[in-house]
Design a protein around this motif. Structure first.
Motif, mmCIF file in Angstrom:
data_model
loop_
_atom_site.group_PDB
_atom_site.id
_atom_site.type_symbol
_atom_site.label_atom_id
_atom_site.label_comp_id
_atom_site.label_asym_id
_atom_site.label_seq_id
_atom_site.Cartn_x
_atom_site.Cartn_y
_atom_site.Cartn_z
ATOM 1 N N UNK A 179 0.837 -1.194 0.000
ATOM 2 C CA UNK A 179 0.000 0.000 0.000
ATOM 3 C C UNK A 179 0.870 1.241 0.000
ATOM 4 N N UNK A 180 0.568 2.159 -0.933
ATOM 5 C CA UNK A 180 1.316 3.417 -0.976
ATOM 6 C C UNK A 180 1.048 4.223 0.293
ATOM 7 N N UNK A 181 2.120 4.691 0.902
ATOM 8 C CA UNK A 181 2.019 5.538 2.086
ATOM 9 C C UNK A 181 2.865 6.779 1.830
ATOM 10 N N UNK A 182 2.201 7.879 1.571
ATOM 11 C CA UNK A 182 2.917 9.138 1.348
ATOM 12 C C UNK A 182 3.685 9.497 2.615
ATOM 13 N N UNK A 183 4.909 9.948 2.466
ATOM 14 C CA UNK A 183 5.726 10.316 3.609
ATOM 15 C C UNK A 183 6.250 9.105 4.368
ATOM 16 N N UNK A 184 6.244 7.940 3.735
ATOM 17 C CA UNK A 184 6.707 6.709 4.379
ATOM 18 C C UNK A 184 8.120 6.884 4.924
ATOM 19 N N UNK A 185 8.317 6.440 6.150
ATOM 20 C CA UNK A 185 9.635 6.436 6.790
ATOM 21 C C UNK A 185 9.948 4.980 7.119
ATOM 22 N N UNK A 186 11.046 4.428 6.583
ATOM 23 C CA UNK A 186 11.341 3.023 6.855
ATOM 24 C C UNK A 186 11.627 2.766 8.328
ATOM 25 N N UNK A 187 11.317 1.551 8.785
ATOM 26 C CA UNK A 187 11.634 1.185 10.164
ATOM 27 C C UNK A 187 13.139 1.232 10.402
ATOM 28 N N UNK A 188 13.519 1.433 11.626
ATOM 29 C CA UNK A 188 14.933 1.422 12.008
ATOM 30 C C UNK A 188 15.198 0.151 12.792
ATOM 31 N N UNK A 189 15.965 -0.749 12.231
ATOM 32 C CA UNK A 189 16.262 -2.021 12.884
ATOM 33 C C UNK A 189 17.603 -1.908 13.569
ATOM 34 N N UNK A 190 17.784 -2.333 14.754
ATOM 35 C CA UNK A 190 16.901 -3.109 15.628
ATOM 36 C C UNK A 190 16.249 -2.282 16.723
ATOM 37 N N UNK A 191 16.001 -1.019 16.484
ATOM 38 C CA UNK A 191 15.390 -0.178 17.516
ATOM 39 C C UNK A 191 14.012 -0.691 17.907
ATOM 40 N N UNK A 192 13.632 -0.461 19.131
ATOM 41 C CA UNK A 192 12.346 -0.949 19.635
ATOM 42 C C UNK A 192 11.414 0.183 20.060
ATOM 43 N N UNK A 193 11.750 1.413 19.710
ATOM 44 C CA UNK A 193 10.876 2.517 20.120
ATOM 45 C C UNK A 193 9.721 2.689 19.130
ATOM 46 N N UNK A 194 8.917 3.708 19.344
ATOM 47 C CA UNK A 194 7.709 3.893 18.543
ATOM 48 C C UNK A 194 7.984 4.186 17.073
ATOM 49 N N UNK A 195 9.172 4.644 16.719
ATOM 50 C CA UNK A 195 9.481 4.951 15.330
ATOM 51 C C UNK A 195 10.165 3.784 14.630
ATOM 52 N N UNK A 196 10.095 2.617 15.224
ATOM 53 C CA UNK A 196 10.813 1.473 14.710
ATOM 54 C C UNK A 196 9.868 0.465 14.083
#
Length: 131
Positions: free
Chosen positions: A53-70
């Motif tokens: 699914x297209x998501x405008x402004x998509x930010x890829x996950x940060x591995x292996x972080x476990x916070x909300x932006x991951x």
């Protein structure tokens, strides 16, 4: 216990649904089917259905972080039962555009390696010993 529902699709947000569906078609098999520019479905042999699914402004996950932006989840993919199959699968996914995240299998002590798909979602190639 009777199930309430069945999984229809695993859906990955991304900036380019067609490109990511093509990547996974090369990795897992199947043929992507675009419903429109914002939604592409890949029916993988064996009954699994991935959607993109297209998501405008998509930010890829940060591995292996476990916070909300991951990452929220990742895919574990069976790459075979031998180290040679694992190495061959690694060569192919890297050639298709995957990025290495953690390839240290600790000298054969760890049965997985971690990659990012072209949109940045983490996935693992796993060596699954046959029973």
């Amino acid at each position: 216990m009777a199930p309430v529902a069945r999984i229809r699709s695993v859906v990955l947000d991304c900036p380019d649904p067609r490109a990511l569906a093509e990547f996974y078609a090369h990795v897992l098999g199947g043929t992507p089917r675009a419903e429109d520019d914002d939604w592409v479905v890949l029916e993988v042999p064996g009954g699994i259905r991935l959607a993109f699914q297209r998501a405008e402004g998509f930010v890829p996950p940060q591995w292996p972080r476990a916070d909300q932006d991951s990452q929220q989840f990742h895919l574990d993919l069976d790459a075979g039962s031998t180290w040679a199959e694992m190495d061959a699968a690694q060569e192919k996914v890297l050639a298709l555009g995957a990025g290495p995240l953690d390839l240290d299998d600790e000298g054969g002590k760890r049965d997985f390696r971690v990659y990012a798909d072209p949109a940045g979602h983490p996935f693992c190639l796993c060596r699954i010993e046959s029973a």
